[in-house]
Design an enzyme around this catalytic site. Structure first.
Site, PDB file in Angstrom:
ATOM      1  N   TRP A  61       0.835  -1.199   0.000  1.00 21.08           N
ATOM      2  CA  TRP A  61       0.000   0.000   0.000  1.00 21.08           C
ATOM      3  C   TRP A  61       0.865   1.243   0.000  1.00 21.08           C
ATOM      4  CZ3 TRP A  61      -3.000   1.123   5.218  1.00 21.08           C
ATOM      5  CH2 TRP A  61      -2.161   0.891   6.306  1.00 21.08           C
ATOM      6  N   ASN A  62       0.225   2.346  -0.405  1.00 17.09           N
ATOM      7  CA  ASN A  62       0.926   3.617  -0.544  1.00 17.09           C
ATOM      8  C   ASN A  62       0.125   4.725   0.120  1.00 17.09           C
ATOM      9  OD1 ASN A  62       2.963   2.762  -2.693  1.00 17.09           O
ATOM     10  ND2 ASN A  62       1.029   2.301  -3.711  1.00 17.09           N
ATOM     11  N   HIS A  69      -6.193  19.631  -8.010  1.00 24.86           N
ATOM     12  CA  HIS A  69      -6.339  19.952  -9.432  1.00 24.86           C
ATOM     13  C   HIS A  69      -5.261  19.252 -10.257  1.00 24.86           C
ATOM     14  CE1 HIS A  69      -9.417  23.106  -8.640  1.00 24.86           C
ATOM     15  NE2 HIS A  69      -8.863  22.986  -7.446  1.00 24.86           N
ATOM     16  N   HIS A  73      -9.664  16.177 -13.356  1.00 23.91           N
ATOM     17  CA  HIS A  73     -10.238  16.622 -12.087  1.00 23.91           C
ATOM     18  C   HIS A  73     -11.434  17.530 -12.293  1.00 23.91           C
ATOM     19  CE1 HIS A  73      -7.554  20.096 -12.919  1.00 23.91           C
ATOM     20  NE2 HIS A  73      -8.464  20.789 -12.276  1.00 23.91           N
ATOM     21  N   ASP A  75     -13.396  20.939 -11.100  1.00 26.17           N
ATOM     22  CA  ASP A  75     -13.316  22.258 -10.453  1.00 26.17           C
ATOM     23  C   ASP A  75     -14.676  22.553  -9.826  1.00 26.17           C
ATOM     24  OD1 ASP A  75     -10.758  22.746 -11.458  1.00 26.17           O
ATOM     25  OD2 ASP A  75     -11.423  24.165 -12.991  1.00 26.17           O
ATOM     26  N   HIS A  79     -13.812  27.030  -6.055  1.00 29.50           N
ATOM     27  CA  HIS A  79     -12.422  27.158  -6.514  1.00 29.50           C
ATOM     28  C   HIS A  79     -12.088  28.611  -6.879  1.00 29.50           C
ATOM     29  CE1 HIS A  79      -8.679  26.439  -8.534  1.00 29.50           C
ATOM     30  NE2 HIS A  79      -9.146  26.443  -9.750  1.00 29.50           N
ATOM     31  N   HIS A 199     -13.116  30.127 -15.596  1.00 28.77           N
ATOM     32  CA  HIS A 199     -13.172  30.013 -14.140  1.00 28.77           C
ATOM     33  C   HIS A 199     -14.051  31.116 -13.548  1.00 28.77           C
ATOM     34  CE1 HIS A 199      -9.613  27.474 -14.848  1.00 28.77           C
ATOM     35  NE2 HIS A 199      -9.843  26.955 -13.660  1.00 28.77           N
TER      36      HIS A 199
HETATM   37 MN    MN Z   1      -8.731  22.978 -11.764  1.00 22.68          MN
END
Ligand code: MN
Length: 249
Positions: A61-62, A69, A73, A75, A79, A199
């Site tokens: 495992w990690n 982002h 992904h 937004d 954001h 955005h």
């Molecule tokens: Mn983003």
């Protein structure tokens, strides 16, 4: 037969194909790179905890290190400063996460000009051929940029004009915009008015962004269903997401 039984039969028979639109998440996954003096996000990184060894003899495992982002992904409205009173990523409506998608393909124009920006006239031309944008659905903006790899984060990347971003935010019925680049805005968008108009306008209108998509070319212009699965990060401004599309064949 129930709708869900019919859907499962269709996925098994291939009548409905499940297309993965997600960029694999690894340290080489391209990320947005902002100029000085702005803070930048992290590349994705695995930190090994054990791999069938003294630290854990039977298990691997990690820990993961990632920005919100990083890679494909979502937004969230919060954001951006224009959406600061809006929803965080854990509050994304499920009816937005599973919704219809349409594809606008401007890859030929972008191949001629990497600074290409989508204008309202391009959307209107698409609508004349394919009908209205989907109420509460996703507009997927195909630019061909998914094939650019590490070139994904340069200053010369395609995007959306300020006028078109405002129109999509305020006049169109979509819930979100999906792109192949590492951000919804053009590489030159810091110099637009307003800066980063996708955005600014879309998140300010409570809409959503989706980035680093691939395989959009396997979707028809209309009629597919998007399944977007971000992590429910409480107070998160975004999250890496697995994004699948259901496509009728
Ligand atoms: Mn983003």
């Amino acid at each position: 037969m129930s709708v869900l039984s019919a859907l499962l039969d269709a996925t098994r028979s291939g009548a409905v194909e499940i297309v993965d639109l997600t960029t694999p998440l690894q340290s080489s996954t391209p990320i947005l790179e902002l100029p000085e003096p702005f803070a930048n996000t992290s590349r994705f990184r695995l930190e090994e905890l054990s791999r069938y060894d003294d630290r854990g003899p039977a298990w691997y495992w990690n820990d993961i290190h990632t920005g919100e982002h990083t890679g494909t992904h979502l937004d969230a409205p919060v954001h951006w400063v224009t959406g600061k009173d809006g929803l965080d990523v854990s509050q994304a409506p499920l009816s937005t996460l599973v919704s219809s998608a349409v594809v606008l393909d401007l890859s030929a124009e972008v191949a001629e000009n990497p600074d290409f920006v989508l204008e309202v006239e391009h959307v209107r031309a698409w609508q004349a051929e394919h009908g209205p944008l989907p109420e509460g659905g996703w507009l997927l903006y195909r630019t061909g940029w998914d094939a650019r790899g590490d070139d994904a984060a340069g200053p010369h990347t395609p995007g959306v004009s300020a006028d078109c971003a405002q129109w999509l935010a305020e006049e169109s019925p979509i819930a979100g915009l999906g792109v192949e680049t590492v951000g919804t805005d053009a590489g030159a968008a810091p110099g637009f008015t307003p800066p980063f108009p996708c955005h600014s306008f879309l998140l300010g209108a409570g809409k959503w962004g989706l980035t680093s998509l691939r395989n959009i070319t396997r979707l028809p212009p209309t009629g597919s269903v998007l399944v977007v699965c971000p992590l429910p990060i409480v107070d998160g401004s975004g999250s890496p997401a697995r994004v699948l599309a259901l496509v009728e064949r």
